[in-house]
Design an enzyme around this catalytic site. Structure first.
Site, PDB file in Angstrom:
ATOM      1  N   THR A 168       0.820  -1.214   0.000  1.00 21.51           N
ATOM      2  CA  THR A 168       0.000   0.000   0.000  1.00 21.51           C
ATOM      3  C   THR A 168       0.852   1.261   0.000  1.00 21.51           C
ATOM      4  OG1 THR A 168      -1.769  -1.144   1.184  1.00 21.51           O
ATOM      5  CG2 THR A 168      -1.760   1.261   1.276  1.00 21.51           C
ATOM      6  N   LYS A 195       9.204   0.904  11.669  1.00 21.83           N
ATOM      7  CA  LYS A 195       9.334   1.243  13.090  1.00 21.83           C
ATOM      8  C   LYS A 195       9.964   0.125  13.904  1.00 21.83           C
ATOM      9  CE  LYS A 195       4.428   0.255  13.128  1.00 21.83           C
ATOM     10  NZ  LYS A 195       4.365   0.323  11.659  1.00 21.83           N
ATOM     11  N   GLY A 207      -9.321  -5.920   7.563  1.00 22.37           N
ATOM     12  CA  GLY A 207      -7.898  -5.825   7.264  1.00 22.37           C
ATOM     13  C   GLY A 207      -7.160  -4.789   8.080  1.00 22.37           C
ATOM     14  N   GLY A 239       1.781   7.707  11.021  1.00 24.27           N
ATOM     15  CA  GLY A 239       1.297   7.905   9.657  1.00 24.27           C
ATOM     16  C   GLY A 239       1.637   9.259   9.082  1.00 24.27           C
ATOM     17  N   LYS A 242       6.800   2.908  18.191  1.00 26.61           N
ATOM     18  CA  LYS A 242       6.735   4.326  17.823  1.00 26.61           C
ATOM     19  C   LYS A 242       7.137   5.221  18.988  1.00 26.61           C
ATOM     20  CE  LYS A 242       2.887   3.153  14.762  1.00 26.61           C
ATOM     21  NZ  LYS A 242       1.432   3.295  14.505  1.00 26.61           N
ATOM     22  N   VAL A 287       6.187   6.635  12.309  1.00 20.21           N
ATOM     23  CA  VAL A 287       5.470   7.038  13.525  1.00 20.21           C
ATOM     24  C   VAL A 287       4.256   7.874  13.158  1.00 20.21           C
ATOM     25  CG1 VAL A 287       5.624   8.253  15.731  1.00 20.21           C
ATOM     26  CG2 VAL A 287       7.635   7.055  14.830  1.00 20.21           C
TER      27      VAL A 287
END
Length: 436
Positions: A20, A113, A195, A142, A213, A140
């Protein structure tokens, strides 16, 4: 010596991992080539890629990119200036390829991470020894630019505390439990079907992903070597819908909350369920959104909120690092040279705080008095207490207690005392209350 990038030569990327995030990065580069060149002063191009499968239809044109089956070979290509590691995994091919790129003096951008939380100090030393940079904004929270905030925007501050909700899946589960009155198991199953969960769900619901994170943020914020090993971790598996409803009744919401602060006892790092005031920014956080609160001695409190995962937000974070490299911005991995980072002394106990206690008492004379006595004997005072109706079982009474601020050690002594009273129908649940 640090590299001096050409002002006109393209910055050439080799991307390992076409899931993705990798596909999102390529889409940004393909669709916004002119904008990126204008903002950096040079073109940004992809020259080669690597993934587990060549044949998968990823919905983008990759016919112009060279293909490598081995990420190490990709990292070492002469036509790759920046190795973009998006495969994931704390060890194995991701780590080997990152080490190879750094050994060759190439810059690395990663969203990994786990690799950084476990090997960050060693990788930072390798990067800085070669004059390379290792960037990881996408690792960390997004799309939230929290790494840049700490290393750049707040660089003139002494960081006093870092607090945040850093796993969107856990926040999604807790939010749905509250809003729809569903059990943990029901929402967990729904999250898995959608998902939202890692292949190993304990990485999410066990707090491990968010703990990775927080360990990175703590290293930057407090000038210490990354120390995930001494992170206190507790997941959300024991949180019930009753806890959520009772917390709301008392003005709180439950979040999987990361807290890092330097204390007189050492560095405190914990990723655990906590109650936060429902009216606070963290208390109002819904669904899969992330939030990080940074507290500095000069700036006070800064609240950063945004999408913690997904193609667009995470690819945006990757590109922020790539753009900095294209502009010639070169910052040490953890904000200061890795060789001056000190090993932290782990705080052996958390800073005192109020606690929420939920327990079920047998319908016996003096049961509540025995519980209060166990708390008093341990030096724990009661702020509020509520007893609810005996609905499901007439022989058992649910009781909630909010304590005044106390140490976890004193609370554990109290809980042990309660276990000796003979009036508990089940093991008590204790959740820390965090002031934000």
């Amino acid at each position: 010596m640090p590299k001096t990038p050409s002002k006109t030569a393209p910055l050439r990327l080799g991307i390992a991992g076409l899931g993705t995030v990798g596909v999102g990065v390529i889409k940004i580069i393909q669709r916004k080539a002119n904008l990126l060149a204008q903002r950096t002063g040079r073109p940004i191009v992809v020259t080669a890629v690597c993934a587990r499968s060549r044949d998968k239809d990823r919905g983008i044109d990759m016919s112009h990119y060279a293909w490598e089956d081995d990420p190490v070979a990709l990292a070492l290509r002469d036509d790759v200036d920046v190795f973009v590691e998006l495969r994931g995994g704390s060890d194995g091919p991701a780590k080997a390829a990152t080490e190879a790129a750094l050994a060759a003096g190439k810059d690395v951008v990663t969203a990994n991470k786990a690799m950084l939380a476990l090997h960050g100090q060693d990788l930072a030393l390798r990067a800085e020894a070669k004059g390379a940079v290792l960037r990881y904004e996408a690792a960390v929270a997004g799309g939230i630019p929290v790494i840049k905030a700490l290393t750049e925007g707040l660089a003139g501050n002494r960081i006093e505390r870092i607090v945040g909700v850093m796993n969107g899946t856990c926040n999604y589960i807790l939010t749905r439990m509250e809003n729809e009155g569903l059990s943990y198991d029901e929402v967990f199953a729904a999250a898995k079907a959608l998902g939202y969960l890692e292949a190993d769900p304990t990485l999410d619901v066990g707090g491990i992903d968010a703990g990775h994170k927080l360990a990175l943020l703590a290293s930057i914020g407090f000038g210490t070597q990354v120390d995930f090993e001494n992170m206190v971790l507790e997941g959300i598996e024991r949180i019930t819908i009753e806890d959520i409803h009772h917390a709301a009744d008392m003005g709180f919401r439950i979040k999987l909350l990361g807290v890092a602060q330097m204390t007189g006892r050492g560095l405190e790092q914990r990723m655990t369920p906590c109650l936060v005031p429902a009216t606070s920014p963290l208390g109002q956080l819904e669904n899969a959104t992330n939030m990080v609160v940074l507290e500095g001695d000069e700036v006070g409190q800064i609240v950063l909120r945004g999408a913690g995962a997904g193609m667009g937000p995470t690819a945006s974070a990757v590109m922020s690092d790539v753009i900095d490299i294209a502009r010639g911005v070169r910052i040490p991995t953890f904000g200061v040279p890795a060789d001056v980072l000190e090993k932290s002394t782990p705080a052996v106990a958390a800073t005192p705080a109020p606690y929420y206690l939920r327990m079920s008492l047998l319908d016996k004379p003096g049961a509540l008095a025995k519980i209060a006595a166990a708390l008093g004997d341990a030096g724990v005072s009661i702020d509020r207490m509520r007893q609810y109706g005996q609905e499901a079982n007439p022989e058992v009474a649910p009781v909630l207690i909010v304590t005044d601020a106390t140490s976890r050690k004193s609370l554990d002594v109290a809980l042990e005392g309660m276990s000796q009273t003979g009036v508990l129908a089940s093991e008590p649940v204790a959740i820390r209350i965090e002031t934000v």
